[in-house]
Design a protein around this motif. Structure first.
Motif, short mmCIF file in Angstrom:
data_model
loop_
_atom_site.label_atom_id
_atom_site.label_comp_id
_atom_site.label_asym_id
_atom_site.label_seq_id
_atom_site.Cartn_x
_atom_site.Cartn_y
_atom_site.Cartn_z
N ILE A 174 53.17 -48.78 22.96
CA ILE A 174 52.41 -48.82 24.22
C ILE A 174 52.24 -47.42 24.81
O ILE A 174 51.14 -47.02 25.19
N VAL A 175 53.34 -46.67 24.89
CA VAL A 175 53.28 -45.33 25.47
C VAL A 175 52.35 -44.43 24.66
O VAL A 175 51.53 -43.69 25.22
N THR A 176 52.46 -44.48 23.34
CA THR A 176 51.60 -43.65 22.50
C THR A 176 50.14 -44.00 22.70
O THR A 176 49.28 -43.12 22.82
N THR A 177 49.83 -45.28 22.78
CA THR A 177 48.46 -45.71 23.00
C THR A 177 47.94 -45.22 24.35
O THR A 177 46.81 -44.73 24.46
N GLN A 178 48.77 -45.32 25.39
CA GLN A 178 48.35 -44.87 26.72
C GLN A 178 48.14 -43.36 26.75
O GLN A 178 47.20 -42.87 27.38
N VAL A 179 49.02 -42.63 26.10
CA VAL A 179 48.87 -41.17 26.04
C VAL A 179 47.57 -40.81 25.33
O VAL A 179 46.82 -39.92 25.77
N MET A 180 47.28 -41.50 24.23
CA MET A 180 46.04 -41.23 23.52
C MET A 180 44.82 -41.49 24.41
O MET A 180 43.86 -40.70 24.41
N TRP A 221 50.25 -39.31 16.37
CA TRP A 221 50.54 -40.34 15.38
C TRP A 221 51.98 -40.26 14.88
O TRP A 221 52.52 -41.24 14.36
N ASP A 222 52.62 -39.09 15.05
CA ASP A 222 54.02 -38.96 14.62
C ASP A 222 54.93 -39.93 15.36
O ASP A 222 55.97 -40.33 14.84
N LEU A 223 54.54 -40.29 16.58
CA LEU A 223 55.36 -41.21 17.36
C LEU A 223 55.40 -42.60 16.75
O LEU A 223 56.30 -43.39 17.03
N LEU A 224 54.40 -42.90 15.91
CA LEU A 224 54.33 -44.23 15.28
C LEU A 224 54.57 -44.17 13.77
O LEU A 224 54.55 -45.20 13.10
N ALA A 225 54.82 -42.96 13.26
CA ALA A 225 54.85 -42.77 11.81
C ALA A 225 55.96 -43.54 11.11
O ALA A 225 55.82 -43.90 9.95
N THR A 226 57.05 -43.79 11.80
CA THR A 226 58.18 -44.45 11.14
C THR A 226 58.28 -45.94 11.48
O THR A 226 59.26 -46.58 11.12
N TRP A 248 42.32 -36.58 12.54
CA TRP A 248 42.65 -37.76 13.35
C TRP A 248 42.40 -39.04 12.57
O TRP A 248 43.25 -39.94 12.53
N ARG A 249 41.25 -39.13 11.94
CA ARG A 249 40.89 -40.33 11.19
C ARG A 249 41.83 -40.54 10.01
O ARG A 249 42.21 -41.67 9.72
N LEU A 292 44.29 -43.70 9.46
CA LEU A 292 44.28 -44.47 8.21
C LEU A 292 45.69 -44.59 7.63
O LEU A 292 46.13 -45.68 7.25
N THR A 293 46.41 -43.47 7.59
CA THR A 293 47.75 -43.49 7.01
C THR A 293 48.70 -44.35 7.83
O THR A 293 49.52 -45.10 7.27
N ALA A 294 48.60 -44.24 9.17
CA ALA A 294 49.49 -45.02 10.03
C ALA A 294 49.26 -46.51 9.85
O ALA A 294 50.22 -47.30 9.77
N VAL A 295 48.00 -46.92 9.78
CA VAL A 295 47.69 -48.34 9.59
C VAL A 295 48.13 -48.81 8.22
O VAL A 295 48.71 -49.90 8.06
N LYS A 296 47.89 -47.99 7.21
CA LYS A 296 48.28 -48.35 5.84
C LYS A 296 49.79 -48.54 5.75
O LYS A 296 50.28 -49.43 5.05
N ARG A 297 50.53 -47.73 6.48
CA ARG A 297 51.99 -47.80 6.42
C ARG A 297 52.54 -49.00 7.18
O ARG A 297 53.49 -49.65 6.73
N THR A 298 51.94 -49.32 8.32
CA THR A 298 52.51 -50.38 9.15
C THR A 298 51.97 -51.77 8.85
O THR A 298 52.66 -52.76 9.11
N MET A 299 50.73 -51.88 8.35
CA MET A 299 50.18 -53.21 8.14
C MET A 299 49.42 -53.38 6.83
O MET A 299 48.90 -54.46 6.55
N GLY A 300 49.36 -52.32 6.02
CA GLY A 300 48.70 -52.46 4.72
C GLY A 300 47.22 -52.77 4.86
O GLY A 300 46.56 -52.29 5.77
N GLY A 301 46.71 -53.60 3.98
CA GLY A 301 45.29 -53.90 3.94
C GLY A 301 44.88 -55.13 4.71
O GLY A 301 43.77 -55.64 4.52
N LYS A 302 45.75 -55.63 5.60
CA LYS A 302 45.39 -56.81 6.38
C LYS A 302 44.27 -56.49 7.36
O LYS A 302 44.13 -55.34 7.79
#
Length: 276
Positions: free
Chosen positions: A51-57, A101-106, A230-231, A235-245
């Motif tokens: 939430i915080v990362t999204t709001q900061v963005m 994105w580093d805030l969500l990387a892990t 940024w893009r 892409l990498t963050a989404v691929k890591r957290t949810m794959g191809g869904k």
């Protein structure tokens, strides 16, 4: 040391518009209100970071829009110095956005899935601030305004951004006023590369008469490169957290993000590199 009295300015920026609440700093940045905007819907600790990362963005999107607007207006007024300064400030904002994105990387898929269903169809794809930036970059698509049918104010603002010249439009208009046959007209559709524009930028980089415009080309490339970063990080963050869904907002997820990451911003500035 003396005992001079330091007067505190009467700042009326407190929560709810009430003057005198808290310290001057708290009033100025609306601190109480700011720290009341995070409401996780699960017990998953990682959700607060999300939430915080999204709001900061979102705040950084607004700041970047401010800088690009300043740059666009300066270009319109043939003030290259002011335009370059605004673009430079904007690249610093972009750098912070990329690193955000580093805030969500892990975040693991298990952590994300533990609260993903709780925000329903909400998606960053629905961000009006981000869409405004895309329009300013020339990535225009009138169909996207349909998302804001129940938000007439936001829809009207984005419709104006769709009609208005983008950052690149104003840069090309400046080139045209300086004697280069670049295409200055504004379109409500996605920008398409032009041989005429490519030839104009090639002259900027090869003809001493137009060498003073090279810093503008490089500043725009700095912007474009950071958009791609940024893009790619998205892409990498989404691929890591949810794959191809599929994305939560109904988008095609990785497919859409991958296609977006492969699109060059301000394309002629890239293609002329083949010949320089």
């Amino acid at each position: 040391m003396g005992h001079d009295t330091v007067e505190t300015p009467n700042l009326s920026f407190g929560r709810g518009g009430e003057p005198g609440r808290g310290t001057p700093y708290a009033q100025y940045v609306r601190l109480e209100e700011l720290h009341s905007l995070q409401h996780p819907r699960s017990k998953e600790p990682a959700e607060l970071s999300f939430i915080v990362t999204t709001q900061v963005m979102e705040l950084l999107f607004d700041l970047l829009r401010h800088e690009w607007t300043q740059a666009r207006e300066a270009l319109r007024e043939d003030d290259l110095t002011a335009a370059l300064a605004a673009l430079r400030r904007g690249t610093h904002v972009q750098d912070v956005l990329v690193e955000s994105w580093d805030l969500l990387a892990t975040m693991t898929p298990q952590e994300f899935n533990s609260f993903r269903a709780l925000f329903g169809e909400a998606s960053g794809f629905q961000s009006s601030a981000f869409l405004h930036l895309e329009f300013m970059l020339g990535n225009k698509n009138a169909a996207l305004l349909n998302m804001y049918a129940e938000m007439p104010g936001t829809r009207a603002e984005l419709a104006e951004a769709l009609r208005a010249p983008g950052l690149y439009d104003e840069a090309l208009a400046l080139l045209a006023r300086r004697g280069l046959a670049a295409r200055p007209e504004t379109s409500e559709h996605r920008y398409q590369p032009s041989e005429e524009v490519e030839a104009a930028w090639r002259r900027v980089y090869t003809d001493p008469e137009f060498a003073a415009l090279q810093p503008l080309g490089e500043a725009l490339l700095d912007v474009a490169e950071r958009v791609t970063r940024w893009r790619q990080r998205h892409l990498t963050a989404v691929k890591r957290t949810m794959g191809g869904k599929p994305g939560s907002g109904g988008s095609s997820g990785l497919t859409w993000l991958r296609k977006s990451a492969e699109q060059d911003v301000f394309p002629e500035l890239w293609t002329i590199r083949d010949e320089l």
